[in-house]
Write a protein that holds these residues in place. Sequence first.
Motif, PDB file in Angstrom:
ATOM      1  N   ILE A 143       0.844  -1.195   0.000  1.00 23.89           N
ATOM      2  CA  ILE A 143       0.000   0.000   0.000  1.00 23.89           C
ATOM      3  C   ILE A 143       0.883   1.250   0.000  1.00 23.89           C
ATOM      4  CG2 ILE A 143      -1.603   1.379   1.382  1.00 23.89           C
ATOM      5  CD1 ILE A 143      -3.008  -0.901   0.058  1.00 23.89           C
ATOM      6  N   LYS A 144       1.894   1.250   0.843  1.00 19.83           N
ATOM      7  CA  LYS A 144       2.802   2.403   0.933  1.00 19.83           C
ATOM      8  C   LYS A 144       3.542   2.622  -0.381  1.00 19.83           C
ATOM      9  CE  LYS A 144       6.697   4.153   3.658  1.00 19.83           C
ATOM     10  NZ  LYS A 144       7.625   3.869   4.794  1.00 19.83           N
ATOM     11  N   LEU A 145       3.950   1.531  -1.019  1.00 20.08           N
ATOM     12  CA  LEU A 145       4.716   1.641  -2.258  1.00 20.08           C
ATOM     13  C   LEU A 145       3.872   2.125  -3.429  1.00 20.08           C
ATOM     14  CD1 LEU A 145       6.960  -1.573  -2.081  1.00 20.08           C
ATOM     15  CD2 LEU A 145       7.619   0.796  -1.634  1.00 20.08           C
ATOM     16  N   SER A 146       2.555   2.134  -3.251  1.00 22.81           N
ATOM     17  CA  SER A 146       1.699   2.670  -4.317  1.00 22.81           C
ATOM     18  C   SER A 146       1.923   4.167  -4.480  1.00 22.81           C
ATOM     19  CB  SER A 146       0.225   2.405  -4.001  1.00 22.81           C
ATOM     20  OG  SER A 146      -0.241   3.248  -2.950  1.00 22.81           O
ATOM     21  N   GLN A 147       2.358   4.823  -3.403  1.00 25.43           N
ATOM     22  CA  GLN A 147       2.582   6.269  -3.387  1.00 25.43           C
ATOM     23  C   GLN A 147       1.310   7.034  -3.783  1.00 25.43           C
ATOM     24  OE1 GLN A 147       6.173   7.427  -5.491  1.00 25.43           O
ATOM     25  NE2 GLN A 147       7.241   5.562  -4.856  1.00 25.43           N
ATOM     26  N   HIS A 148       0.179   6.512  -3.335  1.00 25.33           N
ATOM     27  CA  HIS A 148      -1.114   7.099  -3.656  1.00 25.33           C
ATOM     28  C   HIS A 148      -1.778   7.501  -2.336  1.00 25.33           C
ATOM     29  CE1 HIS A 148      -5.151   7.610  -5.223  1.00 25.33           C
ATOM     30  NE2 HIS A 148      -4.799   7.248  -6.439  1.00 25.33           N
ATOM     31  N   GLU A 149      -1.765   8.779  -2.007  1.00 22.93           N
ATOM     32  CA  GLU A 149      -2.200   9.235  -0.695  1.00 22.93           C
ATOM     33  C   GLU A 149      -3.667   8.925  -0.412  1.00 22.93           C
ATOM     34  OE1 GLU A 149      -1.258  13.285   0.037  1.00 22.93           O
ATOM     35  OE2 GLU A 149       0.900  13.042  -0.292  1.00 22.93           O
ATOM     36  N   ARG A 150      -4.522   9.134  -1.385  1.00 20.88           N
ATOM     37  CA  ARG A 150      -5.952   8.910  -1.152  1.00 20.88           C
ATOM     38  C   ARG A 150      -6.263   7.430  -1.016  1.00 20.88           C
ATOM     39  NH1 ARG A 150      -5.279  13.578  -3.549  1.00 20.88           N
ATOM     40  NH2 ARG A 150      -6.632  15.348  -3.021  1.00 20.88           N
ATOM     41  N   LEU A 151      -5.585   6.602  -1.801  1.00 27.08           N
ATOM     42  CA  LEU A 151      -5.747   5.155  -1.649  1.00 27.08           C
ATOM     43  C   LEU A 151      -5.305   4.728  -0.258  1.00 27.08           C
ATOM     44  CD1 LEU A 151      -4.709   2.432  -4.230  1.00 27.08           C
ATOM     45  CD2 LEU A 151      -4.167   2.177  -1.819  1.00 27.08           C
ATOM     46  N   THR A 152      -4.168   5.244   0.168  1.00 29.50           N
ATOM     47  CA  THR A 152      -3.644   4.918   1.495  1.00 29.50           C
ATOM     48  C   THR A 152      -4.618   5.331   2.586  1.00 29.50           C
ATOM     49  OG1 THR A 152      -1.363   5.182   0.699  1.00 29.50           O
ATOM     50  CG2 THR A 152      -1.715   5.269   3.087  1.00 29.50           C
ATOM     51  N   SER A 153      -5.224   6.505   2.428  1.00 32.43           N
ATOM     52  CA  SER A 153      -6.190   6.991   3.402  1.00 32.43           C
ATOM     53  C   SER A 153      -7.429   6.106   3.443  1.00 32.43           C
ATOM     54  CB  SER A 153      -6.585   8.428   3.063  1.00 32.43           C
ATOM     55  OG  SER A 153      -7.549   8.911   3.975  1.00 32.43           O
ATOM     56  N   MET A 154      -7.924   5.686   2.285  1.00 31.04           N
ATOM     57  CA  MET A 154      -9.082   4.806   2.223  1.00 31.04           C
ATOM     58  C   MET A 154      -8.776   3.459   2.861  1.00 31.04           C
ATOM     59  SD  MET A 154     -10.614   5.559  -1.592  1.00 31.04           S
ATOM     60  CE  MET A 154     -11.954   4.381  -1.352  1.00 31.04           C
ATOM     61  N   TYR A 155      -7.582   2.952   2.600  1.00 35.20           N
ATOM     62  CA  TYR A 155      -7.184   1.657   3.166  1.00 35.20           C
ATOM     63  C   TYR A 155      -7.082   1.743   4.686  1.00 35.20           C
ATOM     64  CZ  TYR A 155      -4.693  -2.794   3.633  1.00 35.20           C
ATOM     65  OH  TYR A 155      -4.325  -4.071   3.983  1.00 35.20           O
ATOM     66  N   LYS A 156      -6.551   2.855   5.159  1.00 38.66           N
ATOM     67  CA  LYS A 156      -6.412   3.043   6.596  1.00 38.66           C
ATOM     68  C   LYS A 156      -7.772   3.033   7.291  1.00 38.66           C
ATOM     69  CE  LYS A 156      -4.380   6.141  10.056  1.00 38.66           C
ATOM     70  NZ  LYS A 156      -3.649   7.428  10.271  1.00 38.66           N
ATOM     71  N   SER A 157      -8.796   3.542   6.604  1.00 36.32           N
ATOM     72  CA  SER A 157     -10.127   3.632   7.204  1.00 36.32           C
ATOM     73  C   SER A 157     -10.745   2.270   7.470  1.00 36.32           C
ATOM     74  CB  SER A 157     -11.052   4.463   6.311  1.00 36.32           C
ATOM     75  OG  SER A 157     -11.403   3.760   5.132  1.00 36.32           O
ATOM     76  N   ILE A 158     -10.290   1.238   6.748  1.00 38.83           N
ATOM     77  CA  ILE A 158     -10.831  -0.109   6.978  1.00 38.83           C
ATOM     78  C   ILE A 158      -9.769  -1.060   7.541  1.00 38.83           C
ATOM     79  CG2 ILE A 158     -12.558   0.118   5.155  1.00 38.83           C
ATOM     80  CD1 ILE A 158     -10.762  -1.780   3.458  1.00 38.83           C
ATOM     81  N   SER A 159      -8.599  -0.525   7.852  1.00 38.13           N
ATOM     82  CA  SER A 159      -7.478  -1.389   8.249  1.00 38.13           C
ATOM     83  C   SER A 159      -7.763  -2.204   9.506  1.00 38.13           C
ATOM     84  CB  SER A 159      -6.206  -0.556   8.441  1.00 38.13           C
ATOM     85  OG  SER A 159      -6.383   0.413   9.465  1.00 38.13           O
ATOM     86  N   PHE A 160      -8.471  -1.592  10.481  1.00 39.79           N
ATOM     87  CA  PHE A 160      -8.737  -2.343  11.701  1.00 39.79           C
ATOM     88  C   PHE A 160      -9.755  -3.454  11.447  1.00 39.79           C
ATOM     89  CE2 PHE A 160     -10.640  -3.151  15.896  1.00 39.79           C
ATOM     90  CZ  PHE A 160      -9.493  -3.454  16.608  1.00 39.79           C
ATOM     91  N   GLN A 161     -10.727  -3.191  10.574  1.00 38.26           N
ATOM     92  CA  GLN A 161     -11.674  -4.243  10.211  1.00 38.26           C
ATOM     93  C   GLN A 161     -10.946  -5.394   9.523  1.00 38.26           C
ATOM     94  OE1 GLN A 161     -15.417  -2.885   8.408  1.00 38.26           O
ATOM     95  NE2 GLN A 161     -14.851  -0.801   8.956  1.00 38.26           N
ATOM     96  N   ILE A 162      -9.955  -5.061   8.704  1.00 35.81           N
ATOM     97  CA  ILE A 162      -9.152  -6.086   8.051  1.00 35.81           C
ATOM     98  C   ILE A 162      -8.414  -6.928   9.092  1.00 35.81           C
ATOM     99  CG2 ILE A 162      -7.128  -6.476   6.576  1.00 35.81           C
ATOM    100  CD1 ILE A 162      -8.002  -3.999   4.974  1.00 35.81           C
ATOM    101  N   VAL A 163      -7.833  -6.258  10.070  1.00 35.07           N
ATOM    102  CA  VAL A 163      -7.098  -6.961  11.129  1.00 35.07           C
ATOM    103  C   VAL A 163      -8.025  -7.904  11.891  1.00 35.07           C
ATOM    104  CG1 VAL A 163      -5.878  -6.678  13.318  1.00 35.07           C
ATOM    105  CG2 VAL A 163      -5.327  -5.184  11.401  1.00 35.07           C
ATOM    106  N   LEU A 164      -9.237  -7.445  12.184  1.00 33.49           N
ATOM    107  CA  LEU A 164     -10.190  -8.273  12.921  1.00 33.49           C
ATOM    108  C   LEU A 164     -10.541  -9.538  12.151  1.00 33.49           C
ATOM    109  CD1 LEU A 164     -12.784  -5.829  14.540  1.00 33.49           C
ATOM    110  CD2 LEU A 164     -11.095  -7.249  15.689  1.00 33.49           C
ATOM    111  N   VAL A 165     -10.863  -9.378  10.871  1.00 31.01           N
ATOM    112  CA  VAL A 165     -11.218 -10.541  10.061  1.00 31.01           C
ATOM    113  C   VAL A 165     -10.014 -11.459   9.893  1.00 31.01           C
ATOM    114  CG1 VAL A 165     -12.014 -11.297   7.782  1.00 31.01           C
ATOM    115  CG2 VAL A 165     -13.053  -9.301   8.857  1.00 31.01           C
ATOM    116  N   ASN A 166      -8.843 -10.894   9.687  1.00 35.44           N
ATOM    117  CA  ASN A 166      -7.630 -11.700   9.547  1.00 35.44           C
ATOM    118  C   ASN A 166      -7.317 -12.472  10.823  1.00 35.44           C
ATOM    119  OD1 ASN A 166      -7.146 -11.026   6.918  1.00 35.44           O
ATOM    120  ND2 ASN A 166      -5.584  -9.495   7.350  1.00 35.44           N
ATOM    121  N   ARG A 167      -7.635 -11.874  11.968  1.00 34.38           N
ATOM    122  CA  ARG A 167      -7.381 -12.557  13.231  1.00 34.38           C
ATOM    123  C   ARG A 167      -8.194 -13.843  13.325  1.00 34.38           C
ATOM    124  NH1 ARG A 167      -9.402 -10.467  19.053  1.00 34.38           N
ATOM    125  NH2 ARG A 167     -11.321 -11.115  18.049  1.00 34.38           N
ATOM    126  N   ILE A 168      -9.445 -13.768  12.859  1.00 34.80           N
ATOM    127  CA  ILE A 168     -10.301 -14.958  12.867  1.00 34.80           C
ATOM    128  C   ILE A 168      -9.757 -16.004  11.914  1.00 34.80           C
ATOM    129  CG2 ILE A 168     -12.618 -15.822  12.344  1.00 34.80           C
ATOM    130  CD1 ILE A 168     -13.656 -13.002  13.105  1.00 34.80           C
TER     131      ILE A 168
END
Length: 234
Positions: free
Chosen positions: A148-173
Amino acid sequence: MKKDTVTKQSIIGNKNISEEIVELIKQQILNGELNPGNRIVETKLAKELGISQTPVREAIRQLSGEGIITIVTNKGPMVRDFRMQDVFEIYSLRAVLEGFAIRLATFNATEEDIGHLQAFHQEMKAKLDDDSITSLLQESQYIHQTIIKLSQHERLTSMYKSISFQIVLVNRILGKKSTKAKEVEQHGELIEALVGRDADEAERVMRRHIHRSYLEFAELKAVDSSEFKEGTWL
Protein backbone atom coordinates in the motif's frame (compact mmCIF):
# COMPACT_ATOMS: atom_id res chain seq x y z
CA MET A 1 -2.00 2.96 26.32
CA LYS A 2 -2.73 0.42 29.04
CA LYS A 3 -5.80 0.95 31.10
CA ASP A 4 -3.97 0.47 34.40
CA THR A 5 -1.57 3.31 33.53
CA VAL A 6 -4.31 5.82 32.77
CA THR A 7 -4.84 8.23 35.65
CA LYS A 8 -6.28 11.70 36.01
CA GLN A 9 -2.75 13.04 36.27
CA SER A 10 -1.58 11.29 33.11
CA ILE A 11 -4.30 12.81 30.94
CA ILE A 12 -4.40 16.38 32.25
CA GLY A 13 -3.80 18.65 29.27
CA ASN A 14 -3.86 15.74 26.84
CA LYS A 15 -5.83 16.96 23.82
CA ASN A 16 -5.74 13.52 22.21
CA ILE A 17 -7.29 11.53 25.05
CA SER A 18 -10.22 10.46 22.85
CA GLU A 19 -7.71 9.01 20.36
CA GLU A 20 -6.03 7.13 23.21
CA ILE A 21 -9.40 5.70 24.21
CA VAL A 22 -9.99 4.62 20.62
CA GLU A 23 -6.68 2.74 20.67
CA LEU A 24 -7.48 1.25 24.08
CA ILE A 25 -10.84 -0.12 22.91
CA LYS A 26 -9.28 -1.48 19.72
CA GLN A 27 -6.60 -3.24 21.75
CA GLN A 28 -9.22 -4.72 24.07
CA ILE A 29 -11.07 -6.09 21.04
CA LEU A 30 -7.89 -7.60 19.61
CA ASN A 31 -7.00 -9.10 22.99
CA GLY A 32 -10.44 -10.66 23.33
CA GLU A 33 -11.35 -8.53 26.35
CA LEU A 34 -14.18 -7.12 24.25
CA ASN A 35 -15.98 -9.40 21.84
CA PRO A 36 -18.64 -8.92 19.14
CA GLY A 37 -21.94 -8.09 20.80
CA ASN A 38 -20.38 -6.77 24.02
CA ARG A 39 -21.74 -3.46 25.28
CA ILE A 40 -19.50 -0.50 26.01
CA VAL A 41 -20.94 1.49 28.89
CA GLU A 42 -19.66 5.04 28.55
CA THR A 43 -20.22 5.97 32.21
CA LYS A 44 -18.42 2.84 33.42
CA LEU A 45 -15.43 3.33 31.10
CA ALA A 46 -15.14 7.01 32.03
CA LYS A 47 -15.18 6.12 35.73
CA GLU A 48 -12.54 3.41 35.28
CA LEU A 49 -10.26 5.88 33.48
CA GLY A 50 -11.00 8.73 35.86
CA ILE A 51 -12.15 11.08 33.13
CA SER A 52 -15.34 12.78 31.96
CA GLN A 53 -17.70 11.12 29.51
CA THR A 54 -16.96 13.65 26.77
CA PRO A 55 -13.75 12.07 25.38
CA VAL A 56 -15.29 8.60 25.78
CA ARG A 57 -18.29 9.74 23.75
CA GLU A 58 -15.96 11.20 21.10
CA ALA A 59 -14.05 7.92 20.93
CA ILE A 60 -17.28 5.94 20.54
CA ARG A 61 -18.34 8.28 17.73
CA GLN A 62 -15.04 7.71 15.91
CA LEU A 63 -15.23 3.93 16.34
CA SER A 64 -18.79 3.99 15.05
CA GLY A 65 -17.61 5.91 11.99
CA GLU A 66 -14.95 3.24 11.39
CA GLY A 67 -17.59 0.51 11.53
CA ILE A 68 -16.12 -1.08 14.66
CA ILE A 69 -18.85 -0.02 17.07
CA THR A 70 -22.56 -0.01 16.32
CA ILE A 71 -25.12 2.03 18.25
CA VAL A 72 -28.10 -0.17 19.12
CA THR A 73 -31.42 1.41 20.15
CA ASN A 74 -32.11 0.96 23.87
CA LYS A 75 -28.75 -0.75 24.34
CA GLY A 76 -26.16 1.84 23.36
CA PRO A 77 -22.73 1.22 21.78
CA MET A 78 -21.78 -2.40 21.13
CA VAL A 79 -18.82 -4.10 19.48
CA ARG A 80 -19.95 -4.87 15.95
CA ASP A 81 -20.59 -8.48 15.01
CA PHE A 82 -19.52 -8.95 11.39
CA ARG A 83 -22.03 -10.72 9.16
CA MET A 84 -20.88 -12.57 6.07
CA GLN A 85 -22.06 -9.63 3.97
CA ASP A 86 -19.72 -7.40 6.00
CA VAL A 87 -16.85 -9.81 5.41
CA PHE A 88 -17.59 -9.88 1.67
CA GLU A 89 -17.58 -6.09 1.54
CA ILE A 90 -14.26 -5.90 3.44
CA TYR A 91 -12.52 -8.48 1.24
CA SER A 92 -13.95 -7.22 -2.06
CA LEU A 93 -12.95 -3.65 -1.22
CA ARG A 94 -9.49 -4.90 -0.31
CA ALA A 95 -9.28 -6.61 -3.70
CA VAL A 96 -9.95 -3.31 -5.44
CA LEU A 97 -7.67 -1.16 -3.27
CA GLU A 98 -4.77 -3.60 -2.97
CA GLY A 99 -5.05 -4.70 -6.58
CA PHE A 100 -4.62 -1.08 -7.65
CA ALA A 101 -1.90 -0.55 -5.05
CA ILE A 102 0.30 -3.38 -6.32
CA ARG A 103 -0.31 -2.21 -9.91
CA LEU A 104 1.08 1.20 -8.97
CA ALA A 105 3.87 -0.37 -6.93
CA THR A 106 5.18 -2.23 -9.98
CA PHE A 107 5.94 1.20 -11.44
CA ASN A 108 6.88 3.12 -8.30
CA ALA A 109 8.83 0.65 -6.16
CA THR A 110 12.60 0.93 -6.40
CA GLU A 111 14.88 -2.09 -6.58
CA GLU A 112 15.81 -1.28 -2.99
CA ASP A 113 12.14 -1.36 -1.97
CA ILE A 114 11.63 -4.76 -3.55
CA GLY A 115 14.92 -6.02 -2.12
CA HIS A 116 13.69 -5.04 1.34
CA LEU A 117 10.53 -7.11 0.88
CA GLN A 118 12.53 -10.05 -0.43
CA ALA A 119 14.83 -9.92 2.60
CA PHE A 120 11.82 -9.64 4.89
CA HIS A 121 10.28 -12.69 3.24
CA GLN A 122 13.48 -14.63 3.80
CA GLU A 123 13.24 -13.76 7.48
CA MET A 124 9.70 -15.15 7.45
CA LYS A 125 11.01 -18.40 5.99
CA ALA A 126 13.62 -18.60 8.74
CA LYS A 127 10.84 -18.53 11.32
CA LEU A 128 9.20 -21.66 9.94
CA ASP A 129 11.40 -23.89 12.08
CA ASP A 130 11.15 -21.72 15.20
CA ASP A 131 8.56 -23.42 17.41
CA SER A 132 8.44 -20.40 19.72
CA ILE A 133 6.79 -18.45 16.89
CA THR A 134 3.26 -19.72 16.39
CA SER A 135 2.00 -17.26 13.78
CA LEU A 136 3.28 -15.12 10.93
CA LEU A 137 0.10 -13.10 10.64
CA GLN A 138 1.75 -9.81 11.61
CA GLU A 139 4.52 -10.39 9.07
CA SER A 140 1.91 -11.00 6.37
CA GLN A 141 0.09 -7.81 7.31
CA TYR A 142 3.38 -5.92 7.06
CA ILE A 143 3.82 -7.06 3.44
CA HIS A 144 0.33 -5.85 2.54
CA GLN A 145 0.86 -2.53 4.31
CA THR A 146 4.20 -2.05 2.57
CA ILE A 147 2.63 -2.61 -0.85
CA ILE A 148 0.00 0.00 0.00
CA LYS A 149 2.80 2.40 0.93
CA LEU A 150 4.72 1.64 -2.26
CA SER A 151 1.70 2.67 -4.32
CA GLN A 152 2.58 6.27 -3.39
CA HIS A 153 -1.11 7.10 -3.66
CA GLU A 154 -2.20 9.24 -0.69
CA ARG A 155 -5.95 8.91 -1.15
CA LEU A 156 -5.75 5.15 -1.65
CA THR A 157 -3.64 4.92 1.49
CA SER A 158 -6.19 6.99 3.40
CA MET A 159 -9.08 4.81 2.22
CA TYR A 160 -7.18 1.66 3.17
CA LYS A 161 -6.41 3.04 6.60
CA SER A 162 -10.13 3.63 7.20
CA ILE A 163 -10.83 -0.11 6.98
CA SER A 164 -7.48 -1.39 8.25
CA PHE A 165 -8.74 -2.34 11.70
CA GLN A 166 -11.67 -4.24 10.21
CA ILE A 167 -9.15 -6.09 8.05
CA VAL A 168 -7.10 -6.96 11.13
CA LEU A 169 -10.19 -8.27 12.92
CA VAL A 170 -11.22 -10.54 10.06
CA ASN A 171 -7.63 -11.70 9.55
CA ARG A 172 -7.38 -12.56 13.23
CA ILE A 173 -10.30 -14.96 12.87
CA LEU A 174 -8.90 -16.52 9.70
CA GLY A 175 -5.36 -16.51 11.04
CA LYS A 176 -6.28 -18.94 13.80
CA LYS A 177 -6.58 -21.62 11.11
CA SER A 178 -3.66 -20.49 9.00
CA THR A 179 -0.24 -22.11 9.08
CA LYS A 180 3.14 -20.45 8.95
CA ALA A 181 3.97 -22.34 5.76
CA LYS A 182 0.83 -21.04 4.07
CA GLU A 183 1.63 -17.45 5.08
CA VAL A 184 5.13 -17.76 3.63
CA GLU A 185 3.96 -19.35 0.37
CA GLN A 186 0.99 -17.09 -0.27
CA HIS A 187 2.83 -13.86 0.43
CA GLY A 188 5.86 -14.89 -1.53
CA GLU A 189 3.69 -14.79 -4.66
CA LEU A 190 2.94 -11.11 -4.06
CA ILE A 191 6.61 -10.25 -3.88
CA GLU A 192 7.33 -12.26 -7.02
CA ALA A 193 4.60 -10.29 -8.77
CA LEU A 194 6.39 -7.09 -7.85
CA VAL A 195 9.69 -8.48 -9.07
CA GLY A 196 8.08 -9.26 -12.43
CA ARG A 197 7.04 -5.61 -12.92
CA ASP A 198 4.00 -6.72 -14.93
CA ALA A 199 1.22 -4.43 -13.69
CA ASP A 200 -1.67 -6.47 -15.12
CA GLU A 201 -0.37 -9.74 -13.75
CA ALA A 202 0.49 -8.22 -10.36
CA GLU A 203 -3.06 -6.93 -9.99
CA ARG A 204 -4.48 -10.34 -10.94
CA VAL A 205 -2.21 -12.05 -8.41
CA MET A 206 -3.29 -9.71 -5.63
CA ARG A 207 -6.99 -10.06 -6.43
CA ARG A 208 -6.72 -13.85 -6.52
CA HIS A 209 -4.78 -13.76 -3.26
CA ILE A 210 -7.53 -11.82 -1.46
CA HIS A 211 -10.35 -13.78 -3.11
CA ARG A 212 -8.75 -17.02 -1.89
CA SER A 213 -8.66 -15.64 1.65
CA TYR A 214 -12.34 -14.76 1.40
CA LEU A 215 -13.19 -18.30 0.26
CA GLU A 216 -11.15 -19.72 3.15
CA PHE A 217 -13.08 -17.53 5.57
CA ALA A 218 -16.41 -18.65 4.10
CA GLU A 219 -15.31 -22.28 4.40
CA LEU A 220 -14.23 -21.70 8.00
CA LYS A 221 -17.67 -20.31 8.80
CA ALA A 222 -19.40 -23.02 6.73
CA VAL A 223 -21.08 -20.35 4.59
CA ASP A 224 -22.03 -20.73 0.93
CA SER A 225 -19.94 -18.18 -0.98
CA SER A 226 -21.13 -19.20 -4.44
CA GLU A 227 -23.28 -16.09 -4.77
CA PHE A 228 -20.10 -14.03 -4.98
CA LYS A 229 -18.71 -15.32 -8.26
CA GLU A 230 -15.02 -15.25 -9.02
CA GLY A 231 -15.71 -12.96 -11.95
CA THR A 232 -16.71 -10.17 -9.58
CA TRP A 233 -13.21 -10.19 -8.09
CA LEU A 234 -10.79 -10.77 -10.95
